[in-house]
Motif scaffolding. Structure first.
Motif, mmCIF file in Angstrom:
data_model
loop_
_atom_site.group_PDB
_atom_site.id
_atom_site.type_symbol
_atom_site.label_atom_id
_atom_site.label_comp_id
_atom_site.label_asym_id
_atom_site.label_seq_id
_atom_site.Cartn_x
_atom_site.Cartn_y
_atom_site.Cartn_z
ATOM 1 N N GLU A 173 0.814 -1.210 0.000
ATOM 2 C CA GLU A 173 0.000 0.000 0.000
ATOM 3 C C GLU A 173 0.849 1.263 0.000
ATOM 4 O O GLU A 173 0.404 2.328 -0.414
ATOM 5 N N ALA A 177 -0.140 3.998 -2.586
ATOM 6 C CA ALA A 177 -0.984 4.895 -1.799
ATOM 7 C C ALA A 177 -1.161 6.240 -2.501
ATOM 8 O O ALA A 177 -0.229 6.795 -3.080
ATOM 9 N N ASP A 178 -2.370 6.760 -2.436
ATOM 10 C CA ASP A 178 -2.620 8.117 -2.908
ATOM 11 C C ASP A 178 -2.042 9.100 -1.898
ATOM 12 O O ASP A 178 -1.776 8.760 -0.735
ATOM 13 N N ARG A 180 -1.687 11.589 0.959
ATOM 14 C CA ARG A 180 -2.455 11.801 2.192
ATOM 15 C C ARG A 180 -2.123 13.118 2.870
ATOM 16 O O ARG A 180 -3.014 13.830 3.316
ATOM 17 N N HIS A 181 -0.818 13.431 2.999
ATOM 18 C CA HIS A 181 -0.460 14.631 3.763
ATOM 19 C C HIS A 181 0.993 15.032 3.541
ATOM 20 O O HIS A 181 1.820 14.235 3.095
ATOM 21 N N PRO A 212 -3.577 18.646 3.747
ATOM 22 C CA PRO A 212 -3.363 18.036 5.070
ATOM 23 C C PRO A 212 -1.883 18.060 5.452
ATOM 24 O O PRO A 212 -1.010 17.811 4.625
ATOM 25 N N ASP A 258 4.158 4.447 9.585
ATOM 26 C CA ASP A 258 2.928 4.615 8.810
ATOM 27 C C ASP A 258 2.738 6.062 8.360
ATOM 28 O O ASP A 258 2.036 6.319 7.381
ATOM 29 N N ARG A 261 3.432 6.737 4.624
ATOM 30 C CA ARG A 261 2.566 6.199 3.569
ATOM 31 C C ARG A 261 1.720 7.322 2.987
ATOM 32 O O ARG A 261 0.990 7.998 3.671
ATOM 33 N N GLY A 262 1.828 7.544 1.662
ATOM 34 C CA GLY A 262 1.071 8.593 1.000
ATOM 35 C C GLY A 262 1.483 9.997 1.391
ATOM 36 O O GLY A 262 0.686 10.935 1.291
ATOM 37 N N ALA A 263 2.745 10.166 1.816
ATOM 38 C CA ALA A 263 3.202 11.468 2.316
ATOM 39 C C ALA A 263 4.144 12.151 1.335
ATOM 40 O O ALA A 263 4.679 11.533 0.404
ATOM 41 N N SER A 290 7.827 7.691 0.191
ATOM 42 C CA SER A 290 7.463 9.094 0.363
ATOM 43 C C SER A 290 8.481 10.004 -0.316
ATOM 44 O O SER A 290 9.663 10.007 0.057
#
Length: 362
Positions: A173, A177-178, A180-181, A212, A258, A261-263, A290
């Motif tokens: 993931e 992952a898309d 996130r922040h 975010p 975690d 992830r998506g950062a 990331s």
């Protein structure tokens, strides 16, 4: 046991932070013979992951008297079988080792890892004095420029060894992952550009952006936060920005990892402090897929440019940081894939196996 390696790390007490990551990487590399390592740590050390590997952990150092304890421990270890490895070594450690020896240290007995070097009056003179007496002392450094400082001071046994990072199984993931922040991870410190991060959040709020943001602004390993950083933390908490989350405490390892992830990981570190200084946060970010925004002229910037795994900024103004973020967001999937590829490469290049081989006489 002649093969026993004594790892001396007085500040190591928990599984949080890159002090533990460094030691854990080395310990995991010894999986074939875990009893070959003994970790001398802080007296409150709780290190279940190391102990689960079969590593000998000895809670030992009291913060206030750790230097005195280190002197006597080194004297004891110099007279005992096995090798000594000071994993976060500085001038004081080197001087203590020399004084505790009371003479010339024999070949293959003591190793010091110098993570970074900040020029300071008298420091190189101290190095030269020790080098003149301890020709068999082995100095290990993460980059050629740091190693050159010690070679010029007279340490003939100086070698470049990649900074070891904990092996990490890359989660599927993390790669897919898309976004996130935005993320600031690690200790909240001036040299790590925490003020620039606080300024960026205020800039986002003033501009009506709703990206975010997650800030993990923990203290150092002794719970200290400098006054300037305290003011920046207060600013963050006073800004009306609903998309902001602030973690003031040190997170457990799974929660910390975690975060990447998506950062997009922001590292607005000061150029003068990190020109040759390795960053564990960079390793963690890329291993988690990331992309990174780094300050030009730093070790992190070199890694980002090598893999096209983010963007490099010349100045740390909010506008400059935001422009880099927007650039990455415009093609996040590509930058994320490049970061993941960089992470896989660095996991191999910075495996603890390389360091263990040298400490074992390789």
């Amino acid at each position: 046991m002649e093969s026993l390696i004594h790892i001396v790390e007085p500040t190591l007490e928990t599984e949080a932070g890159h002090c533990h990551s460094f030691v854990e990487s080395l310990c995991r590399a010894s999986s074939g013979d875990p009893q070959s390592l003994c970790v001398w740590a802080g007296r409150r050390a709780r290190l279940p992951r190391l102990e689960s590997l079969g590593i000998i952990v000895r809670p030992y150092f009291h913060r206030r008297i750790r230097r005195l304890q280190e002197y006597f421990l080194l004297g004891k270890l110099l007279k005992s079988p096995g090798r000594i490895f000071i994993s976060t070594a500085g001038r004081v450690d080197m001087v203590l080792l020399d004084r505790a020896a009371g003479g010339e240290i024999p070949p293959g007995k003591a190793y010091l890892y110098a993570h970074w070097f900040r020029p300071k009056a008298g420091k190189e003179d101290a190095f030269r004095r020790v080098a003149g007496k301890q020709r068999h002392l082995v100095i290990l450094a993460p980059t050629e420029s740091i190693a050159d400082v010690f070679r010029k001071c007279g340490f003939g046994e100086t070698r470049v060894v990649p900074y070891p990072i904990t092996p990490r199984e890359e989660a599927a993931e993390a790669v897919s992952a898309d976004f996130r922040h935005l993320l600031y991870a690690g200790a909240a410190r001036r040299d790590k550009g925490f003020s620039a991060m606080a300024g960026l959040v205020a800039h986002l709020a003033a501009g009506g952006r709703q990206i975010p943001v997650v800030v993990q602004g923990s203290a150092d390993h002794y719970g200290r936060i400098d006054p300037e950083t305290k003011a920046d933390l207060a600013l963050l908490r006073s800004v009306s920005y609903p998309a902001l989350r602030v973690y003031g405490e040190t997170l457990d390892p799974p929660s910390y990892l975690d975060l990447f992830r998506g950062a997009i990981c922001l590292q607005p570190y000061r150029r003068e402090d990190f020109a040759d200084r390795i960053s564990g946060v960079t390793m963690d970010a890329l291993s988690g897929g990331s992309p990174v925004v780094a300050t030009s002229g730093t070790w992190m910037a070199h890694v980002v440019e090598r893999f096209d795994a983010g963007r490099v900024v010349r100045d740390l103004s909010p506008g400059s940081l935001l422009a880099a973020v927007d650039d990455i967001l415009s093609d996040y999937g590509r930058f994320r894939a490049n970061a993941a590829k960089a992470g896989r490469t660095l996991q191999e290049e910075n495996s603890g196996r390389h360091l263990l081989s040298i400490l074992s006489g390789g």
